[in-house]
Write a protein that holds these residues in place. Structure first.
Motif, PDB file in Angstrom:
ATOM      1  N   ASP A   1     -11.154 -10.813  -4.800  1.00 36.89           N
ATOM      2  CA  ASP A   1     -11.009  -9.373  -4.599  1.00 36.89           C
ATOM      3  C   ASP A   1     -12.177  -8.637  -5.240  1.00 36.89           C
ATOM      4  OD1 ASP A   1      -9.833  -7.141  -3.545  1.00 36.89           O
ATOM      5  OD2 ASP A   1      -7.979  -7.286  -4.709  1.00 36.89           O
TER       6      ASP A   1
ATOM      7  N   VAL B   1      -0.501  -2.228  -6.805  1.00 39.83           N
ATOM      8  CA  VAL B   1      -0.844  -0.918  -6.271  1.00 39.83           C
ATOM      9  C   VAL B   1      -0.407   0.117  -7.301  1.00 39.83           C
ATOM     10  CG1 VAL B   1      -0.392   0.788  -4.479  1.00 39.83           C
ATOM     11  CG2 VAL B   1      -0.688  -1.611  -3.867  1.00 39.83           C
TER      12      VAL B   1
ATOM     13  N   CYS C   1      -0.366  -8.919  -5.779  1.00 43.39           N
ATOM     14  CA  CYS C   1      -0.917  -7.618  -5.441  1.00 43.39           C
ATOM     15  C   CYS C   1      -0.434  -6.580  -6.443  1.00 43.39           C
ATOM     16  CB  CYS C   1      -0.467  -7.218  -4.033  1.00 43.39           C
ATOM     17  SG  CYS C   1      -0.890  -5.555  -3.513  1.00 43.39           S
TER      18      CYS C   1
ATOM     19  N   ALA D   1     -13.529  -4.449  -6.392  1.00 47.48           N
ATOM     20  CA  ALA D   1     -13.183  -3.052  -6.627  1.00 47.48           C
ATOM     21  C   ALA D   1     -14.427  -2.314  -7.103  1.00 47.48           C
ATOM     22  CB  ALA D   1     -12.072  -2.928  -7.673  1.00 47.48           C
TER      23      ALA D   1
ATOM     24  N   THR E   1      -7.263  -4.422  -8.993  1.00 47.02           N
ATOM     25  CA  THR E   1      -7.102  -3.006  -8.672  1.00 47.02           C
ATOM     26  C   THR E   1      -7.644  -2.162  -9.807  1.00 47.02           C
ATOM     27  OG1 THR E   1      -5.097  -3.437  -7.390  1.00 47.02           O
ATOM     28  CG2 THR E   1      -5.424  -1.182  -8.150  1.00 47.02           C
ATOM     29  N   GLU E   2      -8.386  -1.091  -9.468  1.00 42.12           N
ATOM     30  CA  GLU E   2      -8.857  -0.130 -10.463  1.00 42.12           C
ATOM     31  C   GLU E   2      -8.035   1.143 -10.365  1.00 42.12           C
ATOM     32  OE1 GLU E   2     -10.768   3.089 -12.466  1.00 42.12           O
ATOM     33  OE2 GLU E   2     -10.312   3.030 -10.323  1.00 42.12           O
ATOM     34  N   SER E   3      -7.697   1.732 -11.527  1.00 39.48           N
ATOM     35  CA  SER E   3      -7.000   3.013 -11.532  1.00 39.48           C
ATOM     36  C   SER E   3      -7.264   3.740 -12.841  1.00 39.48           C
ATOM     37  CB  SER E   3      -5.491   2.812 -11.348  1.00 39.48           C
ATOM     38  OG  SER E   3      -4.812   4.057 -11.380  1.00 39.48           O
TER      39      SER E   3
ATOM     40  N   THR F   1       0.848  -1.184   0.000  1.00 38.31           N
ATOM     41  CA  THR F   1       0.000   0.000   0.000  1.00 38.31           C
ATOM     42  C   THR F   1       0.883   1.232   0.000  1.00 38.31           C
ATOM     43  OG1 THR F   1      -1.991   0.982   0.972  1.00 38.31           O
ATOM     44  CG2 THR F   1      -0.248   0.342   2.509  1.00 38.31           C
TER      45      THR F   1
END
Length: 356
Positions: free
Chosen positions: A253, A354, A352, A255, A311-313, A49
């Motif tokens: 997971d 990030v 993972c 999101a 993960t969303e970005s 993180t």
């Protein structure tokens, strides 16, 4: 990032051949990742993180000894190598599997010990020399095969920043914490369906709803979140797959899109990403009761095998496919929420992603 460039950091299981922490560049036009470097000084950095300012990366060491470490993100002219911010700090627990930054501390969810640890953060982003407190869960669980008893799997701050919320796969519950003199203190425990095995939670950006993903059944629990009271109220449990799975199906997971219109989940075994639309009423308010607030609209292949993290970005999804050893990125259709595969990079035992 401190130099204005966007980077993504990938964690992995070194015990399974992973490279440690991988630093990548993120292409703004298509979300593509390019490997810049790796750092293998920490065993099994399975979850990462970033600090709120993006200047420090924190990583768990998911081992029997259990530790957390800090790394300085490189700035202008410093190259692309993470700089250790001091020695790893023991969390006095077995198997820290998740972490977050909360109230001037790094909190870890310790799966093996069924506990939450708080480690103070210094002014420079580094970690204090020792944990300031450990909260150990109690209570039996209904699960066989080593899941009996507490199995803390995730810890994250709520949108208000007042509470930390933990998901306990072993006791089928969600726990709400604050800190007292730097030590985690349980404020509330919310029971979910026995045997469901909750694994991860994500908040809706409006701060009034939360979605709890179950690992031991392919379902998502829609919840009302009251930040003033630190209270979670389950409303409905809905499937994340269109039919009965033919074999293994272990959701991993969840999101939520920044505009709050879509929820995505990843399911191992089935190796798919599911798209769920957040439905609204005639006045444009999101549904608040029952399953009407969320509708499964599509599933797509995850781009590999055993998607462990999602993960969303900025309009892209990133999936860490643990067993196929790659990280895949997808562009998201802004109208339907359906991901379209863009590409992948090899990362053995990826666990993972990030994105800064």
């Amino acid at each position: 990032m401190t130099d204005g460039r966007r980077r993504a950091f990938i964690g992995s299981f070194t015990a399974a051949g992973g490279p440690g922490i991988v630093t990548t560049a993120v292409a703004p036009e298509d979300g593509a990742l390019t490997v810049l470097g790796t750092l293998k000084d920490l065993p099994d950095p399975s979850c990462l993180t970033l600090s709120p300012d993006g200047g420090t990366l924190y990583a768990v060491s998911e081992t029997a000894e259990g530790a957390v470490a800090a790394y300085r993100v490189p700035g202008t002219g410093a190259g692309d190598v993470l700089e250790p911010g001091g020695p790893p700090v023991p969390v006095h627990a077995n198997g820290p599997t998740h972490l977050c930054v909360f109230a001037g501390h790094v909190l870890t969810a310790n799966y093996g010990s069924g506990s939450v640890t708080a480690v103070p953060v210094r002014a420079d982003g580094g970690l204090g020399r020792s944990a300031s407190g450990v909260f150990r869960h109690t209570g039996p669980g209904p699960h066989p095969q080593g899941r009996q008893g507490s199995r803390a799997h995730q810890i994250l701050p709520d949108p208000s920043g007042r509470w930390a919320v933990g998901v306990d796969l072993g006791t089928d519950s969600v726990r709400v914490y604050d800190l007292a003199d730097g030590a985690p203190e349980q404020h509330r425990e919310v029971a979910l369906r026995p045997g469901s095995g909750p694994r991860h939670l994500a908040f809706h950006p409006d701060g009034t709803r939360a979605y709890v993903l179950n690992e031991l059944s392919p379902t998502l629990v829609v919840c009302r979140w009251d930040a003033a009271e630190g209270a979670l109220r389950p409303l409905a449990e809905i499937p994340v797959l269109p039919g009965t799975p033919a074999g293994d199906a272990y959701p991993s997971d969840v999101a939520v899109s920044p505009d709050g219109r879509f929820v995505w989940t990843a399911t191992r075994g089935e190796d798919v990403l599911s798209v769920l639309a957040v439905e609204t009423d005639a006045e444009g308010a999101a549904g608040t009761d029952g399953a009407a607030g969320l509708r499964l609209t599509a599933t797509v292949p995850c781009g590999g095998h055993w998607p462990r993290a999602l993960t969303e970005s900025r309009g892209f999804l990133y999936v860490a496919n643990e067993r196929s050893g790659d990280v895949t990125w997808f562009a998201v259709d802004p109208d339907t929420g359906v991901p379209r595969r863009g590409g992948a990079i090899p990362v053995a035992a990826a666990s993972c992603v990030v994105v800064g």
